[in-house]
Scaffold this motif. Structure first.
Motif, short mmCIF file in Angstrom:
data_model
loop_
_atom_site.label_atom_id
_atom_site.label_comp_id
_atom_site.label_asym_id
_atom_site.label_seq_id
_atom_site.Cartn_x
_atom_site.Cartn_y
_atom_site.Cartn_z
N ALA A 1 0.66 -1.41 -0.15
CA ALA A 1 -0.09 0.04 -0.01
C ALA A 1 0.87 1.14 -0.04
O ALA A 1 0.43 2.55 -0.68
CB ALA A 1 -0.83 -0.04 1.12
N ALA A 2 1.86 1.06 0.44
CA ALA A 2 2.97 2.29 0.75
C ALA A 2 3.82 2.60 -0.58
O ALA A 2 4.56 3.46 -0.51
CB ALA A 2 3.71 2.37 1.99
N GLY A 3 3.65 1.69 -1.46
CA GLY A 3 4.53 1.88 -2.68
C GLY A 3 5.75 1.13 -2.59
O GLY A 3 6.84 1.19 -3.46
N LYS A 4 6.05 0.38 -1.42
CA LYS A 4 7.44 -0.29 -1.42
C LYS A 4 7.37 -1.59 -0.93
O LYS A 4 6.39 -1.95 0.20
CB LYS A 4 8.24 0.70 -0.30
CG LYS A 4 9.59 -0.20 -0.46
CD LYS A 4 10.37 0.53 0.96
CE LYS A 4 11.77 -0.24 0.89
NZ LYS A 4 12.61 0.44 1.89
N PRO A 5 7.76 -2.57 -1.59
CA PRO A 5 8.47 -2.60 -2.70
C PRO A 5 7.57 -2.36 -4.01
O PRO A 5 6.41 -2.44 -4.04
CB PRO A 5 9.25 -3.79 -3.04
CG PRO A 5 7.99 -4.87 -2.36
CD PRO A 5 7.41 -3.93 -1.28
N ALA A 6 8.14 -1.57 -4.85
CA ALA A 6 7.50 -1.51 -6.21
C ALA A 6 7.12 -2.73 -6.99
O ALA A 6 8.41 -3.67 -6.79
CB ALA A 6 8.50 -0.57 -7.29
N VAL A 7 6.41 -3.05 -7.51
CA VAL A 7 5.99 -4.37 -7.97
C VAL A 7 6.17 -4.30 -9.38
O VAL A 7 5.30 -3.60 -10.19
CB VAL A 7 4.85 -5.21 -7.55
CG1 VAL A 7 4.51 -6.51 -8.13
CG2 VAL A 7 4.84 -5.11 -5.88
N HIS A 8 6.81 -5.00 -10.21
CA HIS A 8 6.87 -5.19 -11.54
C HIS A 8 6.74 -6.43 -12.07
O HIS A 8 7.45 -7.61 -11.50
CB HIS A 8 8.35 -4.84 -11.97
CG HIS A 8 8.97 -3.46 -11.46
ND1 HIS A 8 8.77 -2.25 -12.37
CD2 HIS A 8 9.63 -3.11 -10.55
CE1 HIS A 8 9.19 -1.48 -11.60
NE2 HIS A 8 9.80 -1.97 -10.47
N ILE A 9 5.58 -6.75 -12.95
CA ILE A 9 5.21 -7.98 -13.46
C ILE A 9 5.45 -8.30 -14.84
O ILE A 9 5.19 -7.20 -15.82
CB ILE A 9 3.41 -8.02 -13.24
CG1 ILE A 9 3.36 -7.94 -11.81
CG2 ILE A 9 3.23 -9.55 -13.85
CD1 ILE A 9 1.66 -7.95 -11.53
#
Length: 273
Positions: free
Chosen positions: A243-251
């Motif tokens: 929710a806080a953007g960490k970690p950024a998730v890359h699919i």
């Protein structure tokens, strides 16, 4: 053991799903249950999978699969993950790359990068990158683990602690649904913890089979990671962890993997941790 196409696809399916019944596998591959049972008996003999009453699964969760088995499972997905992670790393970066078949795939995906300095505790990674035209490769000393040629021990940790690098590229055996990162070997875990502590950005590369997989030793928590590269959307129950953007998730889209070009930036990337 050399697998035929059906046997390889059967293993890939179990890596994704964890287990299956003989009847479901027979329907999936449009063969008789007897054919699947023959495949299963042969593969169990070579320790590729385990039988239980009415079904089949991968070997138990207290130890990892053999390196040769992991190399063949979800290989296209791992290459797609690696290609996307490589795009995140600029030329002339300093990098730690740890053990694991997905981390090895990232090493291969960095072939077009220039001016890299790489520190690794994997002889497989070193073998992949030592011939790159503009990469310096430093190998951590220590005890070589025969089953996957990974290096662990105090000597490896001592060398790692002498460096501060832009990126750590790490693989993992398991990500619990609560965000706990886990592995199978406490000596390997200690080396990876040292790597994370000495890196400005930590990039975790993990295919979907690692989500919820049982493993014994705690490494840390997903909140300690800067970016996660995977090949499928994460379970909805994990949404709160990001929710806080960490970690950024890359699919990654493994159906359309293409060679990558490194970022134009040549400045040192990352932030102070």
């Amino acid at each position: 053991m050399k697998l035929n196409n059906r046997q390889q696809e059967l293993l890939n399916h179990l890596q994704r799903e964890g287990s299956s019944t003989i009847e479901a596998l027979a329907a999936m591959f449009e063969v008789t249950p007897q054919t699947i049972r023959r495949d299963v008996l042969l593969m169990e003999e070579h320790q590729r999978l385990s039988r239980y009453h009415g079904g089949v699964r991968l070997p138990g969760g207290l130890e990892n699969l053999a390196h040769s088995t992991r190399q063949t499972l979800l290989s296209a997905e791992k290459q797609a993950i690696a290609a996307q992670a490589a795009q995140h790393i600029p030329n002339r970066s300093t990098i730690f790359i740890n053990m694991g078949t997905t981390a090895e795939a990232v090493a291969s995906a960095l072939r077009q990068h220039r001016g890299l300095r790489v520190i690794t505790n994997s002889l497989h990674v070193a073998a992949v990158m030592c011939d790159f035209p503009q990469a310096e490769v430093i190998i951590a000393g220590g005890v070589v683990r025969p089953r996957d040629r990974g290096i662990t021990g105090e000597a490896a940790i001592d060398l790692i602690q002498k460096f501060k690098v832009d990126f750590a590229v790490i693989g993992i055996s398991s990500i619990d649904l609560d965000g706990t990162l886990r592995g199978y070997d406490h000596r390997e875990i200690r080396v990876t913890q040292a790597v994370m502590a000495q890196s400005h950005q930590v990039l975790l590369v993990a295919d979907r089979s690692k989500i919820g997989r049982p493993a014994l030793v705690r490494l840390g928590h997903i909140s300690e990671i800067d970016a996660l590269f995977t090949d499928a959307p994460l379970p909805a129950s994990m949404n709160g962890l990001f929710a806080a953007g960490k970690p950024a998730v890359h699919i990654a889209n493994f159906a359309a993997t293409t060679p990558t070009t490194p970022p134009v930036s040549t400045r040192r990337a990352g932030k102070e941790r």
